[in-house]
Design an enzyme around this catalytic site. Structure first.
Site, mmCIF file in Angstrom:
data_model
loop_
_atom_site.group_PDB
_atom_site.id
_atom_site.type_symbol
_atom_site.label_atom_id
_atom_site.label_comp_id
_atom_site.label_asym_id
_atom_site.label_seq_id
_atom_site.Cartn_x
_atom_site.Cartn_y
_atom_site.Cartn_z
ATOM 1 N N LYS A 1 1.007 -1.376 0.229
ATOM 2 C CA LYS A 1 0.690 -0.017 -0.260
ATOM 3 C C LYS A 1 1.075 1.431 -0.021
ATOM 4 C CE LYS A 1 -4.197 -2.044 -0.265
ATOM 5 N NZ LYS A 1 -4.911 -1.684 -0.921
ATOM 6 N N SER B 1 2.048 -8.936 -0.987
ATOM 7 C CA SER B 1 1.538 -8.277 -1.037
ATOM 8 C C SER B 1 1.466 -7.862 0.647
ATOM 9 C CB SER B 1 0.103 -7.675 -0.919
ATOM 10 O OG SER B 1 -1.034 -9.207 -0.187
ATOM 11 N N GLU C 1 -10.361 4.904 2.767
ATOM 12 C CA GLU C 1 -10.441 4.627 3.333
ATOM 13 C C GLU C 1 -10.296 3.143 3.650
ATOM 14 O OE1 GLU C 1 -9.176 2.267 -0.471
ATOM 15 O OE2 GLU C 1 -10.438 4.662 -0.194
#
Length: 402
Positions: free
Chosen positions: A93, A382, A115
């Site tokens: 991210k 991830s 969000e």
């Protein structure tokens, strides 16, 4: 040769998917953002600052790690993991958040909102807001704040205000609704840092470009190590930011098989699933045209996954286009399979990976033994799984007292 979805990308479209389905006031702001982004892409100073932060703050490049133990245990293809879990804040991210936060500064914004589902995007946004001296507020479904309490505290520790959203199913889609409403009400000082390759144009394009550093690196790294491209690239898909970043630099190499792994929950053929591409239909939601899990009246269905980061009822428009053109294929992995993979990679490689990533790992477990030993799989991890340990322990009936 360029494919159709790429030639239409400049208009915010991937085939018929994408677009801007938002009120006019929000459309004006998004078009300003798109213009600033196009300028930034061509601006050497912006690109230099982005590159510097990726290296000296986010800890890039991330490793491309040969999973020797899993390769030997499964007895088929060679397995490599792209280690986004080693980034600062513990997930992919941060790549996208740094880019969008730089755009926010360029636009003179003083407040970031985001969000978040599993919390990693919220943590990354709160982290960069702290670094840049910006206000930060994060919207998170009440259901997700309960199962990801560690990440809620991390965001608060970083100075962010976390809003527990109690509308709808109280999960990621409801957090996005709340964030979009807040954004529309405070356009003058606020930049909405969207975490996935979803939403209205220009978000799918921006997120894809900022996350494409994953495949840019892995493509170079695998060629440096093996002198060739991989045969398969595999990544988990919720909204699709990590997967589109993992695929981006391989899309023009048709010899590389691209595989997205969705959250099947209790099973693709049950109502307790989040396997959008396998089960979804064309619709409009969250400002974009894409595939969504919806009923016959076009109402968005409740979705389910053990993973807070994958239980989204839609998918980014570029993934919908890749699936339509058969350039990528998408498969479902259940909760049980993902939890087993969470335990397997920990015991085999000493890696505690995010439950989102373990959906991809579970598919690697299925696929690798069916392939010849000279085949190469690159799978993106991830994020790291610290945030999931308590939830997985509970799933297995183990009580953890903190």
């Amino acid at each position: 040769m360029e494919t159709e979805y790429k030639t239409k990308k400049q208009a915010g479209r991937f085939l018929e998917y994408g677009g801007q389905y938002v009120p006019e006031t929000l459309m004006n702001e998004l078009n300003k953002m798109a213009d600033v982004y196009q300028e930034a892409k061509a601006n050497p100073d912006f690109q230099a600052e982005l590159a510097d932060l990726l290296v000296n703050y986010a800890n890039r490049p991330s490793l491309l790690y040969y999973a020797k133990n899993m390769t030997e245990d499964l007895g088929g293809a060679q397995i490599y993991f792209k280690r986004e879990d080693l980034n600062h804040t513990g997930a992919h991210k941060i790549n996208n958040v740094i880019g969008q936060a730089l755009l926010a500064k360029k636009m003179g914004k003083k407040r970031l909102i985001a969000e978040t589902g599993a919390g990693q995007h919220g943590v990354a946004t709160a982290t960069i807001a702290a670094l840049f001296g910006l206000e930060c507020e994060v919207f998170m479904g009440k259901e997700d704040t309960d199962r990801q309490r560690l990440n809620v505290y991390r965001m608060e520790l970083l100075g962010a205000k976390v809003h527990a959203v109690t509308s709808g199913s109280m999960v990621l889609k409801d957090a996005i609704n709340a964030a979009l409403q807040d954004f529309a009400a405070r356009l003058e000082d606020t930049f909405y840092v969207m975490g996935s390759a979803t939403g209205p144009h220009p978000y799918p394009e921006m997120v894809r470009d900022f996350q494409s550093v994953i495949s840019q690196e892995s493509k170079q790294q695998i060629q440096d190590q093996l002198g060739r491209l991989p045969d398969k690239v595999i990544a988990c898909v919720g909204g699709g930011s990590n997967a589109i970043g993992s695929f981006a630099h391989y899309i023009d190499h048709p010899e590389v098989d691209l595989i997205g792994v969705e959250a099947a929950g209790k099973g693709v053929d049950t109502d307790l699933t989040a396997a959008t591409i396998e089960k979804g239909r064309l619709g409009v939601f969250h400002g974009m045209k894409s595939l969504f899990l919806q009923n016959d009246s076009g109402q968005i269905n409740p979705v389910y996954s053990i993973s807070a980061g994958l239980d989204y009822p839609g998918v980014g428009p570029e993934h919908a286009a890749l699936a339509a053109e058969h350039r990528a294929r998408y498969v479902g992995i259940t909760d049980d399979e993902a939890v087993a993979a969470f335990e397997y990679i920990a015991k085999q490689e000493g890696i505690i990976a995010a439950i989102e990533s373990c959906h991809a790992v579970a598919y690697v477990q299925k696929l690798a033994p069916t392939l010849p030993k000279d085949q190469v799989i690159v799978c993106t991890l991830s994020g790291r799984g610290d945030k999931d340990v308590a939830a997985i322990a509970k799933y297995r009936g183990v009580e953890i007292y903190e």
